[in-house]
Design an enzyme around this catalytic site. Sequence first.
Site, PDB file in Angstrom:
ATOM      1  N   ASP A  21       0.983  -1.148  -0.109  1.00 21.30           N
ATOM      2  CA  ASP A  21      -0.038   0.050   0.073  1.00 21.30           C
ATOM      3  C   ASP A  21       0.904   1.327   0.130  1.00 21.30           C
ATOM      4  OD1 ASP A  21      -1.869   1.889   0.138  1.00 21.30           O
ATOM      5  OD2 ASP A  21      -2.840   1.099   1.913  1.00 21.30           O
ATOM      6  N   GLU A  52      -4.550   2.269  -4.718  1.00 21.12           N
ATOM      7  CA  GLU A  52      -3.066   2.236  -4.600  1.00 21.12           C
ATOM      8  C   GLU A  52      -2.458   0.942  -3.890  1.00 21.12           C
ATOM      9  OE1 GLU A  52      -4.662   4.733  -0.709  1.00 21.12           O
ATOM     10  OE2 GLU A  52      -5.236   4.172  -3.071  1.00 21.12           O
TER      11      GLU A  52
END
Length: 722
Positions: free
Chosen positions: A591, A635
Site C-alpha cells: 500500500d 493504490e
Amino acid sequence: MTLPRINQQHLLFSIILGIIGLFINCYPIQFFANVQFVLGNTVTVIAAVLLGPWYAFLTAMMASTGLMLIWDSPHVYLFFGLEALFLGYARRRDIYALYADAAYWLFIGAPMVYLYVVLLMDIPPSHLGFIISKQGINGLIYTSIASLLILAIPKLWFLKDKVKDRNRRQLSAQLTYFFTLMVSLTLLFSALIFNFYFLERQQVMLKQNMTEAVAHLSTSAQNYIKNHQTVIQNTASQLDLVADKPEQWQGILSSSHQNYPGFISMLIANPAANIVAASPVSRLLTQQLPEQSININDRDYFIESFYNQRLFVSSAFLGRGFGNDAIIAMSAPFYLDEQRTQVAGIVEGSLDLTHFSHIDQVNEYTEDESVVMVDEQNQIIYASKKLGLKPLSQFNFAINKGVYRANLELINIHNTTSIVPEYMYAHRELDNGWTVYILKEFSPLLKLAEEQMFSSFIMLLIALLGTFYISKKLSALLTVPLEAVANQFSQSYSSPEKTSAIDDSSPREVFNLYQRLAASKQQLIAHQVELEETVANRTAELEKANKKLTELVDRDPLTGLYNRRYAERKFGELVDFCLRSDQAITVVLLDLDFFKKVNDNYGHLAGDECLRNVSHLLQKYFKRDIDIVARYGGEEFLLILPLSNTLHIEHHLNGFREALSQLEITSPEDKQSFNVTVSIGAITASADYEAELDKWIKVADDNLYQAKQQGRNKTIISIISD
C-alpha cells in the site's frame, strides 16, 4: 360411442399441455370490464389438431381448471370441453381449426353463453352482447395463435401416430389458410389495440370530467357554507354593538335573514337558552307554548357557541320546533363587553339543504351523472333525485373490486353485492369534513365497449371471408407455375431417357426458373467450398481475438498488471503446483504511503503516473513467469509468489521497498519530481496452509496494518512453518 385405444405418449403429451394451459389460465390477460383473454386454451387447440377430440377434451378439462380457480364458475368446463371435442372431430374431417372454431362460437358457443347468462348469472341483459362477442373473439385469438404455432414449428410436434389428413392438402389450400390466419390475427390484434386505447382515452376523459365536476361542485358548496358562516359571524358582530339593547336584536336578525335567504330560519337565544328573536317572526308568534318550552339548551349549536364561545357548524339533523326540515345549524356567540368575557346570547341560522339541488342543476353535467353530498358522519345531506336516496340516511355503498376492470373508481349503491358495477365516481372532501361524490353510470361506457367489440367481431368475420377468397386466388397464381416446374423436374428424374418438356416454347418465367434451378446446383457446390474455407479462416481469427480479449479482461487498464479477479482465479492453480513439490508460497499486500497527498499536491495525472512507475518496478523485481503481480485496488498491490525462499523473501521485499523510496517520479503536468514509499504486509507459508486466498490476504492485511501503525515504509512478514 366407442372411445379410441389409449396411446400412452398422447396421454402424457395431453396432460403436459393441460398443465401448461392451467398455469397460463391462472393469469388471464385483463382487457376492459370483465373481458379477460384466456390464452391458456391455445394448448387445447393444439391437442385437438394433433391428438384428436378425446385427448383435447382431457387437455381442456385441465386447462379450464385454471379458469375455475380464478372465476369460480363451472361453465368453463362445459364451454371449453365442447369446444375441444368440436375442434377434434372437425380436424378428423380435414377442417382447419380456425374455420371450425368460428363455426363453433357462431352456432353453438354463442347460444350457450346466452342461456347461461340469462338463466344462471346476475348480470343485466344489456351486457349480453358484450359478453357473447368477447367470448367469440377470445376463441378466435387463441385458435389463430395455436394454428400458427403448429404451422410455424412443425418439427416440434414429433409425436407418432398423430392425427393426419385423410387426403393430402393442396398447396393452394395451405397458402390460403396461412394467409387467412395471418390477416385474421393481425386484424384481431389491431382491432383490440385500437379498442383498448379508445376505451382508455374515454376513461381518461371521463375521469377528467368527473374530477373537474366534483372540484367545481365542491368549491361551490364550500363557498356556500363559508359565505353563510361569514353571515352568522357578521350578525354576531352587529349584535355585539347592541348586546345591551335586546329590543334591537329582532331588527338586526330580520335584516340578515332578508339579505341571505339561504337560511330557512334564524334565531337569537339568551343565556338561559330561551329563543328571544326569530326570523321569520311569524314562526315565533305562532308558537302557542309557554316561553320555557321554546328552549334550546339541549342543542349542540347552543352548547358549542354559548359555553365554548366559538363559531359552530353542526352535522345535518332533522329540525324541530321551528319546522321539520333537514337542516345544518350555524351559530356564533355575541358579547356584552368588548373583552368578550360575558356572553349576551347566541345567534343561529338553519341552512337550507335544498340549495344544493340548485348547485347540482346549474352545473353542466350529463344526464347520466348524479351528485351525492354527505357530512362527516356519512349522513346524506343531498342526493340527486334519480338516485332515490333519502336525506339524513346513511350513505351505504360498496367499492366494486370484482372482475370488472377499469381505470376509474367503481361503486355500487343500490345492489352492493353485485359483481357488476353501477357507477363510476369521483369524490372530494370539503374543509369541514363533508364529502361530495359525482356518480356516472357505468353502463354507457360498457355499452360503448360492447359496440366496439361487436363491430370488431363483424369486421373480423367479413375479413375472414374476404381474405379466404383473395388468398385462394393469389395462391392459385403462385402455385400453378410452381406445379408446372415440379412436374417437369419429376418427369426428368423419373424418365431420364425422355427429353425435358421445359424448352424455349415454355413460358418465360417457368423457363427461367427451370434454367436457374439447373444452374444453381453447381453454384451451390462451389459456394459451399468457399464458405467452408471462409469459416475456417474466421474460426482462426475468432480464436485469436478471444485470446486477446481474455488477456484484456484479466489486465488492469492503467498499470498493465493483472487484476484482482485474475489473481484469485489463478491462486488455486499455484497452490496445487506448490503442493506437488511441497514448496512455500508468499502472499504480499503493498500500500503506497500518503498516496492521497500525491493526488492533492500534483494532480490525478501525477497519481496515475506514480501507479505506472510502481507497477514497472514491481515487474522488474518480481519477474518470474510463475509470479503474479496484480493491482488489488486503488493504490494497493497484491503479489502471489510461489516457490518462495523463506530465508530471502523479506530481504527481497525490503530491496523493492528501498528501491521505490529512491525512485524519482515526474509529474506529467508541471514536471515536478517526487518520491513515494510503500508499506508491506506479507505471509509466507506452506502451500497446504489454507486453500482460500482470503485467509492468506487476512494475515497479510493485518501485517500491513501494523506496518502503517509503526510509521509506514516498513515490511512486516509472518513466516508460518508446519
